[in-house]
Design a protein around this motif. Structure first.
Motif, mmCIF file in Angstrom:
data_model
loop_
_atom_site.group_PDB
_atom_site.id
_atom_site.type_symbol
_atom_site.label_atom_id
_atom_site.label_comp_id
_atom_site.label_asym_id
_atom_site.label_seq_id
_atom_site.Cartn_x
_atom_site.Cartn_y
_atom_site.Cartn_z
ATOM 1 N N SER A 32 2.840 -8.862 8.356
ATOM 2 C CA SER A 32 3.088 -7.434 8.539
ATOM 3 C C SER A 32 3.167 -6.728 7.189
ATOM 4 N N THR A 34 4.473 -3.925 6.558
ATOM 5 C CA THR A 34 5.814 -3.363 6.410
ATOM 6 C C THR A 34 6.765 -4.400 5.850
ATOM 7 N N ARG A 35 6.684 -5.632 6.348
ATOM 8 C CA ARG A 35 7.567 -6.683 5.837
ATOM 9 C C ARG A 35 7.175 -7.097 4.420
ATOM 10 N N HIS A 65 12.453 -5.598 11.363
ATOM 11 C CA HIS A 65 11.754 -6.269 10.268
ATOM 12 C C HIS A 65 12.737 -7.048 9.410
ATOM 13 N N GLU A 278 2.991 -3.021 12.619
ATOM 14 C CA GLU A 278 3.344 -4.439 12.714
ATOM 15 C C GLU A 278 2.199 -5.315 13.214
ATOM 16 N N HIS A 279 1.067 -4.709 13.583
ATOM 17 C CA HIS A 279 -0.074 -5.483 14.086
ATOM 18 C C HIS A 279 -1.305 -5.337 13.193
#
Length: 340
Positions: A32, A34-35, A65, A278-279
């Motif tokens: 991800s 974001t992560r 997350h 997230e995808h």
């Protein structure tokens, strides 16, 4: 080697040289963008609110997350931050560097479509966080180039004069599982998904301050895309995972008197596309573009158009999927895909 593994250096200076192996499912947490962003910020102590502010999102969108990162051992709680009556956890990354190794087939699968999608999700960030250095015989290098030709120009690679590959930079991720996402034609019931597609597409730049979703989508230039759905010429596809939408793409016709920045003519639908943060990084964006193109052909359209800001890394994805630049109005590229 049957699975992707990773090794990392701990943040503790006393064991900085120690290397720790992580299982593939742990490496998968960093797929991800974001992560990845959170992990980079957490190289120094940081709170959830500080992370949310840097991404320009509500803090409630950060908590799951943080939970994934802490559960996987990539992040740890190192203290508390008190602000009046409010107490927040302070997080720090448990490792400072992650490297991965994989066999040739895994590398080729990982690289398919991942570079453009990851860059689109985290513009301006250094998302290429792994590097393999060694000697790969020329015949194997030729096989690698043939397998991943579509993205070979994005590689940071060095070769000997005889063709042996000696350095190769790649995206750290396990074999992507975009195939687990199903893509279907959109329906009138998917209007909430189309609205989120617009919101995600407009808010691609994490440093921009924009109004909440409902207020933003009420702007006349965006309302053009979703109000009165469906109308003649509207087409759409939706990506789902476990029955829940994770992205999609749609297009509609406009007129000379009423159109957006990606307008070409009244016979060419303009599209909007987005994958939920997230995808991303799994090749889903390219699959959605291909599925929407199939829907457009079936509907009898000769081409599709779009507008994308010139500094948006997603422009590279569109080009790789066959879109060509036909104009540069303002800060945008005007792009067209011929469907014949």
């Amino acid at each position: 080697m049957n699975c992707l593994t990773a090794l990392a250096r701990r943040t503790d200076a006393s064991v900085m040289s120690e290397r720790t192996y992580f299982a593939p499912e742990t490496v998968a947490v960093l797929r991800s963008p974001t992560r990845q962003h959170i992990w980079r910020m957490a190289q120094h102590p940081v709170t959830a609110r500080q992370i949310a502010e840097s991404l320009g999102v509500p803090v409630t969108r950060i908590y799951h997350h943080l939970e994934r990162l802490t559960d996987s051992g990539l992040l740890q709680v190192v203290g508390q931050d008190k602000d009046g009556a409010s107490v927040s956890h302070v997080y720090r990354a448990s490792v400072t560097d992650i490297r991965a190794t994989a066999d040739l087939d895994q590398i080729s699968q990982m690289l398919q479509d991942s570079v453009a999608d990851v860059e689109a999700a985290a513009p301006g960030a250094n998302t290429l966080i792994g590097k393999t250095i060694g000697v790969l015989p020329a015949p194997m290098f030729d096989h690698l180039v043939a397998t991943v030709q579509r993205v070979i120009d994005d590689f940071d690679s060095t070769t000997y004069e005889d063709g042996d590959l000696v350095a190769f930079t790649y995206v750290v991720a396990p074999v992507r599982d975009a195939g687990a996402c199903q893509i279907r034609p959109g329906t009138v019931d998917d209007l909430p998904t189309y609205r989120r597609i617009l919101y995600e597409a407009v808010t691609w730049h994490p440093e921009r301050s924009l109004p909440p979703q409902e207020q933003l989508l009420a702007h006349p230039e965006l309302a053009l895309f979703h109000e009165g759905w469906p109308r003649l010429g509207d087409i759409a596809v939706v990506a789902e995972r476990a029955g829940e939408p994770v992205g999609g793409a749609f297009a509609r016709l406009f007129t000379n008197d009423d159109h957006s920045s990606g307008y070409v003519d009244s016979a060419t639908p303009e599209l909007a596309i987005a994958v939920w943060p997230e995808h991303r990084g799994r090749g889903l964006g390219a699959r959605l573009l291909a599925a929407l193109a199939d829907e457009a052909r079936a509907a009898g359209f000769a081409r599709l158009s779009l507008a994308v800001e010139r500094d948006n890394p997603a422009a590279h994805l569109y080009q790789r999927c066959g879109y060509r630049v036909v104009g540069e109005p303002g800060d945008d590229y005007l792009m067209v895909l011929d469907l014949s």
